[in-house]
Design a protein around this motif. Structure first.
Motif, PDB file in Angstrom:
ATOM      1  N   VAL A 117       0.844  -1.199   0.000  1.00 21.46           N
ATOM      2  CA  VAL A 117       0.000   0.000   0.000  1.00 21.46           C
ATOM      3  C   VAL A 117       0.877   1.247   0.000  1.00 21.46           C
ATOM      4  O   VAL A 117       0.618   2.202  -0.732  1.00 21.46           O
ATOM      5  CB  VAL A 117      -0.995  -0.009   1.176  1.00 21.46           C
ATOM      6  N   ALA A 118       1.934   1.237   0.795  1.00 18.47           N
ATOM      7  CA  ALA A 118       2.856   2.379   0.822  1.00 18.47           C
ATOM      8  C   ALA A 118       3.439   2.624  -0.569  1.00 18.47           C
ATOM      9  O   ALA A 118       3.539   3.770  -1.020  1.00 18.47           O
ATOM     10  CB  ALA A 118       3.967   2.148   1.836  1.00 18.47           C
ATOM     11  N   GLY A 119       3.785   1.570  -1.267  1.00 20.80           N
ATOM     12  CA  GLY A 119       4.358   1.688  -2.602  1.00 20.80           C
ATOM     13  C   GLY A 119       3.384   2.179  -3.658  1.00 20.80           C
ATOM     14  O   GLY A 119       3.793   2.693  -4.697  1.00 20.80           O
ATOM     15  N   ALA A 120       2.100   2.033  -3.405  1.00 25.00           N
ATOM     16  CA  ALA A 120       1.077   2.458  -4.369  1.00 25.00           C
ATOM     17  C   ALA A 120       0.604   3.889  -4.142  1.00 25.00           C
ATOM     18  O   ALA A 120      -0.198   4.407  -4.921  1.00 25.00           O
ATOM     19  CB  ALA A 120      -0.117   1.500  -4.301  1.00 25.00           C
ATOM     20  N   MET A 121       1.102   4.530  -3.093  1.00 22.54           N
ATOM     21  CA  MET A 121       0.645   5.885  -2.783  1.00 22.54           C
ATOM     22  C   MET A 121       1.154   6.888  -3.816  1.00 22.54           C
ATOM     23  O   MET A 121       2.267   6.784  -4.301  1.00 22.54           O
ATOM     24  CB  MET A 121       1.113   6.289  -1.381  1.00 22.54           C
ATOM     25  N   THR A 125      -4.080  10.474  -4.892  1.00 23.05           N
ATOM     26  CA  THR A 125      -4.897   9.266  -4.834  1.00 23.05           C
ATOM     27  C   THR A 125      -5.019   8.734  -3.414  1.00 23.05           C
ATOM     28  O   THR A 125      -4.354   9.195  -2.491  1.00 23.05           O
ATOM     29  CB  THR A 125      -4.307   8.159  -5.732  1.00 23.05           C
ATOM     30  N   ILE A 126      -5.880   7.725  -3.297  1.00 22.49           N
ATOM     31  CA  ILE A 126      -6.056   6.980  -2.054  1.00 22.49           C
ATOM     32  C   ILE A 126      -5.795   5.514  -2.383  1.00 22.49           C
ATOM     33  O   ILE A 126      -6.538   4.907  -3.155  1.00 22.49           O
ATOM     34  CB  ILE A 126      -7.477   7.153  -1.482  1.00 22.49           C
ATOM     35  N   ALA A 127      -4.716   4.964  -1.841  1.00 20.85           N
ATOM     36  CA  ALA A 127      -4.373   3.556  -2.059  1.00 20.85           C
ATOM     37  C   ALA A 127      -4.969   2.740  -0.910  1.00 20.85           C
ATOM     38  O   ALA A 127      -4.849   3.132   0.249  1.00 20.85           O
ATOM     39  CB  ALA A 127      -2.858   3.381  -2.102  1.00 20.85           C
ATOM     40  N   VAL A 128      -5.602   1.631  -1.249  1.00 19.12           N
ATOM     41  CA  VAL A 128      -6.261   0.845  -0.201  1.00 19.12           C
ATOM     42  C   VAL A 128      -6.058  -0.650  -0.436  1.00 19.12           C
ATOM     43  O   VAL A 128      -6.200  -1.140  -1.563  1.00 19.12           O
ATOM     44  CB  VAL A 128      -7.768   1.202  -0.106  1.00 19.12           C
ATOM     45  N   ALA A 129      -5.694  -1.339   0.635  1.00 20.42           N
ATOM     46  CA  ALA A 129      -5.560  -2.801   0.569  1.00 20.42           C
ATOM     47  C   ALA A 129      -6.919  -3.387   0.212  1.00 20.42           C
ATOM     48  O   ALA A 129      -7.935  -3.028   0.804  1.00 20.42           O
ATOM     49  CB  ALA A 129      -5.072  -3.339   1.906  1.00 20.42           C
ATOM     50  N   PHE A 135     -12.592  -3.576   0.370  1.00 23.54           N
ATOM     51  CA  PHE A 135     -11.542  -2.741   0.955  1.00 23.54           C
ATOM     52  C   PHE A 135     -11.270  -3.096   2.410  1.00 23.54           C
ATOM     53  O   PHE A 135     -12.170  -3.458   3.152  1.00 23.54           O
ATOM     54  CB  PHE A 135     -11.928  -1.267   0.881  1.00 23.54           C
ATOM     55  N   GLY A 136     -10.008  -2.948   2.805  1.00 22.72           N
ATOM     56  CA  GLY A 136      -9.596  -3.167   4.188  1.00 22.72           C
ATOM     57  C   GLY A 136      -8.611  -2.087   4.602  1.00 22.72           C
ATOM     58  O   GLY A 136      -8.669  -0.962   4.129  1.00 22.72           O
ATOM     59  N   VAL A 168      -6.958   3.735  -5.640  1.00 18.41           N
ATOM     60  CA  VAL A 168      -6.004   2.799  -6.219  1.00 18.41           C
ATOM     61  C   VAL A 168      -6.105   1.531  -5.387  1.00 18.41           C
ATOM     62  O   VAL A 168      -5.517   1.435  -4.304  1.00 18.41           O
ATOM     63  CB  VAL A 168      -4.563   3.357  -6.177  1.00 18.41           C
ATOM     64  N   PRO A 169      -6.910   0.560  -5.838  1.00 18.21           N
ATOM     65  CA  PRO A 169      -6.994  -0.695  -5.098  1.00 18.21           C
ATOM     66  C   PRO A 169      -5.651  -1.425  -5.163  1.00 18.21           C
ATOM     67  O   PRO A 169      -5.017  -1.483  -6.213  1.00 18.21           O
ATOM     68  CB  PRO A 169      -8.076  -1.485  -5.837  1.00 18.21           C
ATOM     69  N   VAL A 170      -5.212  -1.955  -4.032  1.00 14.02           N
ATOM     70  CA  VAL A 170      -3.955  -2.707  -3.960  1.00 14.02           C
ATOM     71  C   VAL A 170      -4.337  -4.146  -3.615  1.00 14.02           C
ATOM     72  O   VAL A 170      -4.591  -4.455  -2.449  1.00 14.02           O
ATOM     73  CB  VAL A 170      -3.002  -2.106  -2.904  1.00 14.02           C
ATOM     74  N   PRO A 171      -4.422  -5.016  -4.622  1.00 12.64           N
ATOM     75  CA  PRO A 171      -4.836  -6.393  -4.366  1.00 12.64           C
ATOM     76  C   PRO A 171      -3.807  -7.132  -3.506  1.00 12.64           C
ATOM     77  O   PRO A 171      -2.607  -7.121  -3.802  1.00 12.64           O
ATOM     78  CB  PRO A 171      -4.903  -7.017  -5.762  1.00 12.64           C
ATOM     79  N   VAL A 172      -4.290  -7.748  -2.443  1.00 11.81           N
ATOM     80  CA  VAL A 172      -3.438  -8.531  -1.546  1.00 11.81           C
ATOM     81  C   VAL A 172      -4.156  -9.820  -1.171  1.00 11.81           C
ATOM     82  O   VAL A 172      -5.384  -9.889  -1.213  1.00 11.81           O
ATOM     83  CB  VAL A 172      -3.066  -7.740  -0.267  1.00 11.81           C
ATOM     84  N   SER A 173      -3.387 -10.818  -0.812  1.00 16.36           N
ATOM     85  CA  SER A 173      -3.969 -12.071  -0.312  1.00 16.36           C
ATOM     86  C   SER A 173      -3.682 -12.137   1.180  1.00 16.36           C
ATOM     87  O   SER A 173      -2.953 -13.003   1.649  1.00 16.36           O
ATOM     88  CB  SER A 173      -3.382 -13.272  -1.049  1.00 16.36           C
TER      89      SER A 173
END
Length: 187
Positions: A117-121, A125-129, A135-136, A168-173
């Motif tokens: 998430v930090a890398g997508a900032m 924008t608003i980056a979100v896991a 969203f989380g 900016v959705p940040v897809p994570v598992s």
């Protein structure tokens, strides 16, 4: 980087039937280790080159000490809600390029998720896991959001700012992006 830890924990205390600080209760983290709940969230921030600030309530000396041991500055305030805590943190770090926001009661959040998430900032924008349930946390707000964030108040956080044109959705598992502990969990 802001870690919000200024809640009352009243639902947790009621469910536990004890006057305890949930942030200091030992529980298992994403790596399986058992530590105080807050320490897991703080450890998820390690390795990132960012100013670190934990926002907490007056009288939480053990919480303050734990945060300081992990390289966090501490802002103490009597917070009526999440919005006030977030606003105070943004005002305290008003010169930052952005604000990566985590909750102190998310013990299963992975460090890789925080880093992603930090890398997508980016500034506007608003980056979100993001995972299968939507969203989380954490959420990263670019510098352009400072004025709006600094004006938040009460118990309402920044979710109302989420719009398709700025997200900016940040897809994570990482299921830990959803585990915000309000009642006791098993260690």
């Amino acid at each position: 980087m802001l870690v919000l830890a200024a809640g009352n924990g009243s639902r947790y205390r009621a469910a536990a039937q004890a006057d305890i600080d949930k942030l200091l209760v030992p529980c298992a983290g994403a790596d399986g280790s058992v530590r105080p709940m807050l320490e897991h969230a703080l450890l998820a921030c390690q390795g990132l080159d960012a100013q670190r600030l934990l926002i907490t309530r007056p009288g939480k000396l053990a919480v303050e000490a734990l945060a300081q041991r992990h390289g966090f500055d501490v802002l103490v305030l009597e917070s009526p809600g999440l919005g006030d805590s977030l606003a105070a943190g943004v005002r305290e770090r008003s010169q930052a390029d952005g604000w990566l926001v985590l909750l102190g009661d998310m013990p299963r959040l992975r460090a890789a998720t925080v880093a992603a998430v930090a890398g997508a900032m980016a500034p506007a924008t608003i980056a979100v896991a993001t995972g299968p349930q939507g969203f989380g946390h954490p959420v990263g707000f670019g510098r352009a959001w400072g004025g709006v964030l600094a004006g938040l108040c009460g118990d309402q956080g920044a979710r109302r700012l989420f719009r398709a044109d700025v997200l900016v959705p940040v897809p994570v598992s990482d299921e830990g992006i959803y585990l915000d502990v309000d009642v006791p969990i098993s260690a």
